[in-house]
Scaffold this active site. Structure first.
Site, short mmCIF file in Angstrom:
data_model
loop_
_atom_site.label_atom_id
_atom_site.label_comp_id
_atom_site.label_asym_id
_atom_site.label_seq_id
_atom_site.Cartn_x
_atom_site.Cartn_y
_atom_site.Cartn_z
CG HIS A 256 -1.57 1.32 1.45
ND1 HIS A 256 -2.58 1.77 0.65
CD2 HIS A 256 -1.36 2.29 2.36
CE1 HIS A 256 -2.97 2.96 1.06
NE2 HIS A 256 -2.24 3.31 2.09
CG ASP A 258 0.12 6.42 2.39
OD1 ASP A 258 -1.02 6.06 2.05
OD2 ASP A 258 0.55 6.29 3.55
CG ASP A 368 -4.75 4.06 5.01
OD1 ASP A 368 -5.30 3.93 6.11
OD2 ASP A 368 -3.76 4.80 4.86
CG HIS A 576 -5.91 7.74 1.38
ND1 HIS A 576 -5.77 6.75 0.44
CD2 HIS A 576 -4.97 7.49 2.32
CE1 HIS A 576 -4.80 5.94 0.80
NE2 HIS A 576 -4.30 6.36 1.94
#
Length: 1008
Positions: A256, A258, A368, A576
């Site tokens: 994952h 970011d 997330d 996000h």
């Protein structure tokens, strides 16, 4: 196990720190292969072991030379330690290894510190035993460590705060022992499994005895041979198969990533190279592994900056082992973007994957994000997706979500099969503890036996390691553990959905939004992100509509490339941790500059389209682009009078407003029905300040206790009556601490709208600013606008779940009614609000600003502007139309509408008009039902288009609807085309319909 690596010799290390502005250079420049214009030439100098390297955010290139002496048959590694902490993988310094010709070898981080020089398929050594490698080392500061949050200036480029540089602790040639490594993995799995089993189980004790005997056999003096004997002792207990009813876990490699967070966007590009190169190395070594990566933006960055890695990725995509998932441009925030933005996240993402790989992800992958709109199931399904994945709801601070595999039903009734990985992490390490937790936590055991496990270091990247892969193999079929298999997410979803369907009447269904009971502050942090996002969405809507009109009516070129580039930029910043305001100051500073440039480009596109249309086309437009006409019977001007005790009375015949001497609204009377809006003894537009010191997640959270202790801001620095044309108002200036707040409260003549403009010079830290709007409406719920509809939230707190919604997301309006009287509060910037019943009234408080100190210690400092308006007597359709108008850019000379709806029953509206993405020149129109009921309407076109226009319904990607699709259609049978004049739309609650209108002559035959 100290003998995993045995030192064979040292190496020669040279270093070059990138000068100038400290920004990275291309690898070919650092390697001396292709100079980069304007950048200093690399100058490598000897670098001693133990020396410090790199100021914060700088890049140092290491050149490492060595010689592997002949005579050692096993694998040989170069082992490095750039100064890592034994934690926070992807959260501090990292490296990327290159050969002298620029080929990427792998990424380096605390759990990936060795480079295979020779053996097991690697050969980086010349015939004479020599080798040369380069390491691009990034001195990224540790911002999230132990304790988790510290106030630091290191989140900004060039910060002057002292920085303890990393040190090159280790650089040596070493022999790697596969046998000792395998023993370590055996012990890790056996010991971890024993720790999770009850002491009452025989299996627990047999594992412990085998471990004890294996350790007795192992002899450091004869490590290699004794490791083999120890493994032989462990082999029987690691070969005992799992129980027939064991839970089954699909493990997929993942990182994952970011898109920005505690690092800037440019660093994510490099993180991708490090992570992907490691993942590819694992796929090369183990033919059974599968790796997933989401976000088309990430693939696009690889394609642009690391084409050789992208080519390798493409080969594995073709094999089905490197799997693009999610189908979105980025893993966006799930509640703040408007409906059209979420549509474009899916359309831009899916089209990228189709164009590059010929594959379309069928799941939405948002592990997330900070909550999930109830509109997402419909958008997912109408974009061709079947499944949804997240795990963030496991972070709830109040209630435990009741399911892990279930049908999620959106606000319109659309269902999507949804899975929450019960290991409750998107960055698993395939440990016995995680697997045991997954089985113990899984809520749907009675009807389901499958779950998903995304494994690999995430957030800052890193991905899977060989140790994780070794655990995966050992847990494939092992007594006392679930069965673990490596396969694609689609294979998991197919089987898990089928299994759930077999449950029949027991199929679990969850209806409405997935509200995250945490991170409520993300709706307010970094207010500039929210303001710019809203403004860009509104300008995009205007620019695409006017450009489509100019093209359809005047033959002007449609600025497709400009709009695509702008959309991709806006979508990127909806990630996000950017739009929610939870990144470092560097990220938000760059974002503000980027947004400003985007808005200027959009204004230019709007001007160009307007010039092409000419003034003679003026006379209409779509609701978002025009202000509703003022009723003809309304007076032309607002009357201003003095009231009691220094109050000011504003009256336009529709509304009468009383602003007291302290600058608060003590009366708002709807003269049309004689209804007083302000409850007795309350004050509308009361500014309230709260101490806002979250227990843990600073920029993320507003803790529930914060809202219990408001402090009203009553000080008045100045107060005066203001006029603008027929409108009049009262300007009040207040101060708190070093901050100044100017409220200008307007009665807009003839509109039925009481409007407030708020300008804030904000200098507060760890404070929350809200404005209270108490209204005399007794309601049990309030309607908060969301994408393509609204969410009805409780105003009472009878249950823990109701109480947990103490701060929630809104878009452009909040609406309440008591059955006889409705009222809307519309806004142009804000996304967070709370609303609670108070006796026979309702108090809505809009969140304006926060003052978080981590990860950006200066978050929100500076000037901000907000606007909101109260609309007494408004129902939901009126609230929706007013919200569109309130957020629309000021435009003149609009064309008569290209497309409009002639309502027959209910309420629906045209949300978006654009040209089709395939360049055909067709128009695409997005409409939706607004009230949560049903609506029917005739479709009407501009007179210059109507006679030759043909319309049909498509999915969100503007493709023909499949005849077997189980989603409701608005125009009748899927795929049927008809003249626009004969088109009737029938929409269900909150139903979205995408209509494609062709005006070119080639389609006339289809109609005939």
């Amino acid at each position: 196990m100290p003998r995993l690596h045995t030192r064979l010799g040292g190496v020669e290390v040279e270093a070059w720190t990138v000068p100038d502005d400290g920004e990275p250079v291309r690898a070919r420049h650092a390697l001396g292969l292709e100079p980069e214009p304007g950048r200093a030439a690399p100058g490598y100098r000897p670098f001693p072991l133990g020396a410090a390297w790199g100021e914060a955010w700088s890049t140092t290139w290491f050149r490492i030379r060595g010689t592997v002496e002949p005579g050692h048959a096993g694998p040989i590694d170069l082992v490095l330690d750039l100064g890592w902490f034994d934690h926070s993988v992807g959260g501090h310094c990292e490296g990327l290894v290159f050969t002298p010709d620029g080929t990427i070898v792998k990424g380096l981080h605390p759990r990936q510190s060795d480079i295979r020089l020779r053996g097991h398929g690697a050969d980086l050594v010349e015939a004479d035993g020599s080798f040369v490698l380069y390491v691009e080392a990034a001195a990224n500061p540790l911002l999230l460590g132990l304790p988790p949050f510290v106030v630091t200036e290191h989140g900004e480029k060039g910060a002057q705060e002292p920085f303890e540089q990393f040190r090159l602790r280790r650089a040596e040639i070493a022999a790697f022992s596969p046998e000792i490594h395998a023993l370590c993995c055996d012990l890790d799995v056996a010991g971890g499994l024993a720790a999770e089993l009850s002491a009452d189980e025989p299996r627990h004790w047999r594992l412990l005895r085998a471990i004890e005997e294996a350790l007795d056999v192992y002899d450091e003096a004869d490590a290699e041979a004794s490791a083999g004997r120890a493994r032989a002792i462990l082999a029987p207990v690691l070969a005992t198969p799992a129980h027939a009813s064991a839970h089954r876990i699909t493990a997929v490699g993942h990182a994952h990533m970011d898109t920005a967070w505690l690092w800037p966007l440019r660093e994510t590009v490099r993180k991708l190279a490090r992570t992907v190169s490691n993942a590819l190395a694992l796929l090369d070594a183990d033919p059974g592994l599968v790796y997933t990566m989401s976000a088309a933006q990430h693939f696009s960055w690889l394609e642009e900056h690391y084409p050789e890695l992208f080519a390798r990725v493409r080969r594995y995509v073709e094999q089905g082992r490197f799997v693009p998932v999610g189908g979105m441009w980025v893993e966006a925030d799930g509640v703040i973007p408007t409906g059209e933005s979420m549509v474009r996240q899916l359309t831009y993402g899916k089209r990228y994957f189709l164009s590059r790989f010929g594959r379309e992800p069928r799941e939405m992958w948002l592990p997330d994000s900070f909550g999930y709109s109830g509109a997402l199931p419909q958008m997912a399904r109408r974009a061709g997706s079947r499944w949804f994945l997240t795990q963030k709801i496991s972070w709830n601070d109040t209630t435990v979500f009741p399911h892990h595999s279930f049908w999620w039903e959106g606000i319109d009734g659309t269902r999507v099969f949804t899975h929450f990985p019960p290991a409750e992490t998107y960055a698993a390490e395939v440990t016995a503890r995680e697997l045991h937790h997954a089985v113990a936590t899984f809520k749907d055991k009675a009807i389901a036996s499958h779950s998903l496990l995304p494994y690999g270091y995430g957030d800052g990247g890193g991905g899977p390691t060989r140790e994780m892969a070794e655990r995966l193999r050992r847990f494939a079929d092992l007594e006392g553990a679930p069965r673990v298999i490596s396969r694609t997410p689609a294979e998991f979803f197919e089987e898990a959905e089928s299994e759930l369907r077999e449950a029949g009447a027991l199929e679990p269904v969850y209806r409405g939004e997935l509200y995250l009971e945490l991170h409520r502050g993300t709706l307010t942090s970094q207010a500039a992100m929210k303001r710019h996002n809203r403004r860009c969405e509104s300008l995009l809507r205007a620019a695409e509509y006017l450009s489509a009109a100019a093209s359809a009516l005047r033959g002007a070129p449609y600025p497709r490339e400009d709009l695509d580039e702008i959309w991709r930029t806006v979508l990127l910043h909806q990630f996000h941790d950017i739009l929610p305001g939870t990144s470092i100051s560097w990220v938000h500073r760059e974002a503000r500059d980027t947004y400003q440039a985007v808005e200027e480009r959009l204004h230019d596109l709007i001007k160009r389209a307007g010039a092409a249309l000419g003034d003679e086309q003026a006379g209409g437009g779509l609701p978002p682009f025009t202000t509703p006409a003022r009723p003809g019977a309304a007076p032309a001007v607002v009357e201003v009078a003095d009231g009691e005790d220094g109050a000011t009375v504003l009256d336009d015949g529709l509304l009468r407003v009383v602003v007291d001497g302290g600058g608060h609204v003590v009366s708002l009377l709807d003269l049309r029905g004689g209804r007083e809006v302000v409850p007795p003894g309350r004050r509308l537009n009361e500014l309230q300040l709260f101490r806002d010191e979250p227990v843990r997640w600073d920029a993320w959270d507003v803790d529930r206790h914060v809202l219990r202790h408001p402090r009203a801001l009553d000080d008045v620095t100045s107060r005066r009556v203001v006029r603008s044309g027929p409108d009049a108002g009262v300007e009040v200036v207040r101060r708190t601490g070093a901050s100044t707040i100017t409220l200008t409260m307007w009665l807009r003549a003839g509109t039925g709208r009481f409007e407030t403009e708020c300008a804030v010079d904000w200098q507060e830290r760890e404070r929350l600013l809200k404005v209270a709007v108490p209204v005399r409406v007794l309601a049990r719920t309030a309607r908060f606008e969301t994408q393509y509809g609204y969410v009805e939230r409780p105003l009472v707190t009878n249950t823990a779940t109701e109480e947990a919604m103490f701060e929630a997301a809104m878009h452009r309006y909040v609406h309440v009614d008591d059955g006889d009287f409705g009222l809307a509060i519309v806004n142009d910037t804000m996304y967070g609000a709370d609303a609670r019943a108070d006796g026979d009234s309702t108090v809505v408080r809009l969140s304006l600003l926060r003052g978080a100190r981590f990860p950006d210690p200066r978050a929100d400092l500076g000037t901000h502007t907000f606007r909101w308006a109260v609309l007494p007597g408004a129902d939901v359709p009126a609230a929706v139309e007013a919200a569109y108008a309130f957020n629309a850019p000021d435009l003149a000379g609009l064309p008569a509408p290209l497309v409009r709806l002639e309502l027959l029953t209910g309420h629906a509206l045209v949300d978006w008009v654009k040209q089709a993405d395939d360049g055909s020149g067709d128009l695409v129109v997005r409409v939706y039902e607004t009230r949560g009921g049903r609506a029917s309407a005739r479709l009407r076109c501009h007179e210059e288009l109507g006679a030759r226009a043909v319309v049909w319904e498509t999915d969100l990607l503007e493709r023909e609807l499949g005849a077997d699709e189980d989603l409701p259609v608005a125009l009748g049978p899927a795929g049927e085309r008809r003249p626009v004049g004969e088109a009737r739309l029938d929409l269900g609650p909150f139903q979205v319909a995408t209509l494609r209108i062709a005006t070119h002559a080639s389609l006339k035959e289809d109609v005939q």
